[in-house]
Design a protein around this motif. Structure first.
Motif, PDB file in Angstrom:
ATOM      1  N   GLU A 212      34.523  39.224  55.678  1.00  0.00           N
ATOM      2  CA  GLU A 212      34.752  39.675  57.062  1.00  0.00           C
ATOM      3  C   GLU A 212      35.600  40.942  57.112  1.00  0.00           C
ATOM      4  OE1 GLU A 212      33.681  35.474  56.867  1.00  0.00           O
ATOM      5  OE2 GLU A 212      35.316  36.639  55.931  1.00  0.00           O
ATOM      6  N   ARG A 213      36.398  41.144  56.112  1.00  0.00           N
ATOM      7  CA  ARG A 213      37.260  42.330  56.068  1.00  0.00           C
ATOM      8  C   ARG A 213      36.445  43.615  55.954  1.00  0.00           C
ATOM      9  NH1 ARG A 213      40.683  43.451  50.702  1.00  0.00           N
ATOM     10  NH2 ARG A 213      41.273  45.604  51.072  1.00  0.00           N
ATOM     11  N   PHE A 214      35.200  43.496  55.456  1.00  0.00           N
ATOM     12  CA  PHE A 214      34.369  44.682  55.224  1.00  0.00           C
ATOM     13  C   PHE A 214      33.320  44.904  56.303  1.00  0.00           C
ATOM     14  CE2 PHE A 214      36.037  43.395  51.126  1.00  0.00           C
ATOM     15  CZ  PHE A 214      36.410  44.604  50.549  1.00  0.00           C
ATOM     16  N   PHE A 215      33.155  43.954  57.213  1.00  0.00           N
ATOM     17  CA  PHE A 215      32.069  44.029  58.192  1.00  0.00           C
ATOM     18  C   PHE A 215      32.017  45.366  58.927  1.00  0.00           C
ATOM     19  CE2 PHE A 215      31.216  39.233  59.203  1.00  0.00           C
ATOM     20  CZ  PHE A 215      30.673  39.093  57.940  1.00  0.00           C
ATOM     21  N   LEU A 216      33.142  45.838  59.431  1.00  0.00           N
ATOM     22  CA  LEU A 216      33.150  47.004  60.322  1.00  0.00           C
ATOM     23  C   LEU A 216      33.543  48.297  59.608  1.00  0.00           C
ATOM     24  CD1 LEU A 216      34.707  45.379  63.530  1.00  0.00           C
ATOM     25  CD2 LEU A 216      32.299  45.711  62.932  1.00  0.00           C
ATOM     26  N   ARG A 217      33.579  48.255  58.303  1.00  0.00           N
ATOM     27  CA  ARG A 217      33.912  49.471  57.564  1.00  0.00           C
ATOM     28  C   ARG A 217      32.645  50.292  57.310  1.00  0.00           C
ATOM     29  NH1 ARG A 217      38.043  47.609  52.875  1.00  0.00           N
ATOM     30  NH2 ARG A 217      38.242  49.862  52.603  1.00  0.00           N
ATOM     31  N   TYR A 218      32.852  51.602  57.145  1.00  0.00           N
ATOM     32  CA  TYR A 218      31.743  52.526  56.898  1.00  0.00           C
ATOM     33  C   TYR A 218      31.750  52.949  55.422  1.00  0.00           C
ATOM     34  CZ  TYR A 218      30.864  52.866  61.892  1.00  0.00           C
ATOM     35  OH  TYR A 218      30.545  52.572  63.197  1.00  0.00           O
ATOM     36  N   PRO A 219      30.598  53.416  54.901  1.00  0.00           N
ATOM     37  CA  PRO A 219      30.528  53.778  53.485  1.00  0.00           C
ATOM     38  C   PRO A 219      31.618  54.740  53.025  1.00  0.00           C
ATOM     39  CG  PRO A 219      28.323  53.705  54.394  1.00  0.00           C
ATOM     40  CD  PRO A 219      29.269  53.494  55.550  1.00  0.00           C
ATOM     41  N   HIS A 220      31.992  55.716  53.882  1.00  0.00           N
ATOM     42  CA  HIS A 220      32.996  56.689  53.449  1.00  0.00           C
ATOM     43  C   HIS A 220      34.384  56.074  53.304  1.00  0.00           C
ATOM     44  CE1 HIS A 220      33.707  56.878  57.857  1.00  0.00           C
ATOM     45  NE2 HIS A 220      34.950  57.200  57.510  1.00  0.00           N
ATOM     46  N   GLU A 221      34.573  54.882  53.833  1.00  0.00           N
ATOM     47  CA  GLU A 221      35.859  54.206  53.725  1.00  0.00           C
ATOM     48  C   GLU A 221      35.957  53.330  52.474  1.00  0.00           C
ATOM     49  OE1 GLU A 221      37.292  53.352  58.184  1.00  0.00           O
ATOM     50  OE2 GLU A 221      35.374  52.381  57.699  1.00  0.00           O
ATOM     51  N   LEU A 222      34.896  53.307  51.668  1.00  0.00           N
ATOM     52  CA  LEU A 222      34.843  52.442  50.500  1.00  0.00           C
ATOM     53  C   LEU A 222      34.914  53.259  49.210  1.00  0.00           C
ATOM     54  CD1 LEU A 222      31.847  50.175  51.597  1.00  0.00           C
ATOM     55  CD2 LEU A 222      34.286  49.733  51.963  1.00  0.00           C
ATOM     56  N   SER A 223      35.351  52.625  48.148  1.00  0.00           N
ATOM     57  CA  SER A 223      35.309  53.248  46.827  1.00  0.00           C
ATOM     58  C   SER A 223      33.869  53.207  46.300  1.00  0.00           C
ATOM     59  CB  SER A 223      36.230  52.493  45.862  1.00  0.00           C
ATOM     60  OG  SER A 223      35.714  51.187  45.609  1.00  0.00           O
TER      61      SER A 223
ATOM     62  N   TYR B  59      28.282  45.736  57.607  1.00  0.00           N
ATOM     63  CA  TYR B  59      27.533  44.599  58.155  1.00  0.00           C
ATOM     64  C   TYR B  59      26.091  45.007  58.453  1.00  0.00           C
ATOM     65  CZ  TYR B  59      26.236  40.639  61.079  1.00  0.00           C
ATOM     66  OH  TYR B  59      25.601  39.536  61.586  1.00  0.00           O
ATOM     67  N   GLU B  60      25.901  46.148  59.111  1.00  0.00           N
ATOM     68  CA  GLU B  60      24.558  46.599  59.471  1.00  0.00           C
ATOM     69  C   GLU B  60      23.735  46.922  58.227  1.00  0.00           C
ATOM     70  OE1 GLU B  60      25.967  49.786  61.868  1.00  0.00           O
ATOM     71  OE2 GLU B  60      25.516  48.764  63.761  1.00  0.00           O
ATOM     72  N   ALA B  61      24.390  47.522  57.212  1.00  0.00           N
ATOM     73  CA  ALA B  61      23.681  47.885  55.987  1.00  0.00           C
ATOM     74  C   ALA B  61      23.145  46.656  55.270  1.00  0.00           C
ATOM     75  CB  ALA B  61      24.616  48.670  55.061  1.00  0.00           C
ATOM     76  N   VAL B  62      23.951  45.591  55.231  1.00  0.00           N
ATOM     77  CA  VAL B  62      23.540  44.378  54.539  1.00  0.00           C
ATOM     78  C   VAL B  62      22.531  43.587  55.374  1.00  0.00           C
ATOM     79  CG1 VAL B  62      24.354  42.184  53.563  1.00  0.00           C
ATOM     80  CG2 VAL B  62      25.701  44.264  53.254  1.00  0.00           C
ATOM     81  N   ALA B  63      22.716  43.573  56.680  1.00  0.00           N
ATOM     82  CA  ALA B  63      21.840  42.779  57.552  1.00  0.00           C
ATOM     83  C   ALA B  63      20.461  43.408  57.742  1.00  0.00           C
ATOM     84  CB  ALA B  63      22.503  42.591  58.914  1.00  0.00           C
ATOM     85  N   GLU B  64      20.352  44.713  57.514  1.00  0.00           N
ATOM     86  CA  GLU B  64      19.104  45.422  57.835  1.00  0.00           C
ATOM     87  C   GLU B  64      17.885  44.824  57.135  1.00  0.00           C
ATOM     88  OE1 GLU B  64      17.410  49.993  57.966  1.00  0.00           O
ATOM     89  OE2 GLU B  64      19.081  49.505  56.647  1.00  0.00           O
ATOM     90  N   GLY B  65      17.990  44.574  55.832  1.00  0.00           N
ATOM     91  CA  GLY B  65      16.850  44.043  55.100  1.00  0.00           C
ATOM     92  C   GLY B  65      16.414  42.685  55.619  1.00  0.00           C
ATOM     93  N   ARG B  66      17.389  41.831  55.954  1.00  0.00           N
ATOM     94  CA  ARG B  66      17.044  40.503  56.454  1.00  0.00           C
ATOM     95  C   ARG B  66      16.353  40.597  57.816  1.00  0.00           C
ATOM     96  NH1 ARG B  66      18.924  35.963  59.104  1.00  0.00           N
ATOM     97  NH2 ARG B  66      18.350  34.029  58.049  1.00  0.00           N
ATOM     98  N   ARG B  67      16.800  41.519  58.645  1.00  0.00           N
ATOM     99  CA  ARG B  67      16.164  41.692  59.954  1.00  0.00           C
ATOM    100  C   ARG B  67      14.715  42.138  59.792  1.00  0.00           C
ATOM    101  NH1 ARG B  67      21.126  45.080  62.808  1.00  0.00           N
ATOM    102  NH2 ARG B  67      22.586  43.310  63.016  1.00  0.00           N
ATOM    103  N   ILE B  68      14.482  43.033  58.829  1.00  0.00           N
ATOM    104  CA  ILE B  68      13.122  43.542  58.603  1.00  0.00           C
ATOM    105  C   ILE B  68      12.207  42.426  58.116  1.00  0.00           C
ATOM    106  CG2 ILE B  68      11.733  45.042  57.120  1.00  0.00           C
ATOM    107  CD1 ILE B  68      14.088  47.043  57.212  1.00  0.00           C
ATOM    108  N   HIS B  69      12.703  41.629  57.183  1.00  0.00           N
ATOM    109  CA  HIS B  69      11.848  40.632  56.545  1.00  0.00           C
ATOM    110  C   HIS B  69      11.750  39.322  57.308  1.00  0.00           C
ATOM    111  CE1 HIS B  69      10.756  42.623  52.751  1.00  0.00           C
ATOM    112  NE2 HIS B  69      11.899  43.277  52.903  1.00  0.00           N
ATOM    113  N   SER B  70      12.795  38.951  58.048  1.00  0.00           N
ATOM    114  CA  SER B  70      12.738  37.676  58.764  1.00  0.00           C
ATOM    115  C   SER B  70      12.431  37.851  60.242  1.00  0.00           C
ATOM    116  CB  SER B  70      14.062  36.920  58.610  1.00  0.00           C
ATOM    117  OG  SER B  70      15.088  37.547  59.356  1.00  0.00           O
ATOM    118  N   GLY B  71      12.756  39.042  60.784  1.00  0.00           N
ATOM    119  CA  GLY B  71      12.541  39.277  62.212  1.00  0.00           C
ATOM    120  C   GLY B  71      13.438  38.441  63.089  1.00  0.00           C
ATOM    121  N   SER B  72      14.500  37.895  62.500  1.00  0.00           N
ATOM    122  CA  SER B  72      15.392  37.013  63.249  1.00  0.00           C
ATOM    123  C   SER B  72      16.838  37.337  62.921  1.00  0.00           C
ATOM    124  CB  SER B  72      15.096  35.548  62.900  1.00  0.00           C
ATOM    125  OG  SER B  72      16.092  34.689  63.430  1.00  0.00           O
TER     126      SER B  72
END
Length: 346
Positions: free
Chosen positions: A154-165, A120-133
């Protein structure tokens, strides 16, 4: 309107490209200041709306440098990058606006994702930088993950990169670009680090994004097989310059440049007979050969075919020039190819 014009990825030849390089040059000066490497040495290249362009060539030919220049990550020493017909500005505010609309997807998703950040944080980061909201943030993140093929998101929101293929990590990296709703993706070797079974899934994803959402893409790759499967047009790059360009069918089914022929000859599916092994390594970009830059390694020149066509001396002494950026017609920078096509038929 013709069926061809309605086909996915088809573009209006009169429309301005979404992203373009115009006479682009990128040079790097050595530590001593005595040598300059011309990593990109005069390139015209256009990417139309809803079009996938494959930029292919050997490692070290300048593909990644050109891609980064198109994103404003490397400042050209000459020429310009244009987005929607407007020259790219290099002030922070101008770059920020263009980078929201032109997004980069890297080769190694593991290195691109912070191991301490959730999906969730990885995907949201760019939007936070560019929109500030953070307004409607969860909705946008979920939509980007779903579009990238991670469902239910939603199933992937709280997972970390090492938990993914590996394939899931690449989809997260793509979702991080999609969350900004860009018009163009620049994908640098997007499937090089993935297993063969996963590569096809990621390529199908890029095709769906083009067909369903009109997303344009520049796919940087050394793999001509990948270009054949995904691209509308191909540009073949050698030693800092595009040497052949056209539709994928024109370039890969009927190559005209000896370099393109050699690259294709090692693909089993190409049916090109015996592989052509190019002599030596690509020349040092600080000492680009005179004449055609490919001539020291050219099998056509070495075989005597260029001499028979009467162009051997031109190959050694005359630069065949820079190709235009328009995708309207196939182009090749080769004296021998031009001489063959000028021969009377019948």
């Amino acid at each position: 309107m013709s069926a061809e014009a309605d086909a996915p990825g088809a573009t209006d030849a009169t429309a301005a490209p979404v992203l373009a390089a115009e006479g682009l040059e990128v040079a790097f000066t050595g530590r001593t200041g005595r040598s300059t490497a011309r990593a990109v040495d005069g390139v015209d290249l256009e990417i139309g709306a809803g079009e996938i362009v494959a930029l292919v060539g050997e490692s070290g030919c300048g593909k990644s440098t050109l891609a980064r220049a198109l994103l404003g990550l490397v400042r050209p020493s000459a020429g310009r990058v244009a987005f929607r017909g407007r020259g790219l500005g290099y002030r922070p505010r101008e770059l920020k606006e263009v980078r929201r609309r032109v997004q980069l997807v890297l080769q190694d998703p593991t290195g691109a994702l912070n191991p301490r950040h959730t999906v969730y944080e990885a995907v949201a980061e760019g939007r936070r930088i560019h929109s500030g909201s953070t307004a409607d943030e969860e909705e946008h993140v979920a939509e980007a993950l779903a579009r990238s093929g991670l469902r239910p998101p939603e199933r992937f929101f709280l997972r970390y990169p090492h938990e993914l293929s590996g394939g899931q990590r690449q989809r997260v990296a793509i979702a991080g670009a999609l969350v900004l709703q860009p018009e163009v993706i620049v994908a640098d070797e997007p499937v090089a680090s993935l297993d063969a079974s996963v590569r096809g899934e990621i390529l199908q994803l890029l095709l769906r994004l083009r067909d369903d959402h009109g997303l344009a893409a520049l796919v940087v790759t050394h793999d001509l097989g990948l270009a054949w499967n995904i691209a509308d047009r191909a540009a073949v790059m050698y030693l800092g310059r595009v040497v052949e360009t056209g539709t994928v069918e024109e370039v890969l089914a009927a190559p005209r440049h000896p370099y393109t022929k050699a690259l294709l000859s090692v693909l089993p599916e190409a049916g090109a007979g015996e592989p052509q092994i190019l002599a030596g390594e690509p020349p040092d970009p600080t000492r680009i050969p005179g004449g055609c830059r490919f001539h020291p390694r050219c099998p056509v020149l070495a075989s005597g075919a260029a001499q028979a066509a009467g162009v051997a001396e031109r190959c050694r002494s005359e630069d065949p020039g820079m190709l235009g950026g328009s995708g309207a017609a196939a182009q090749v920078a080769c004296h021998w190819a031009h001489a063959r096509e000028a021969e009377p038929t019948g």
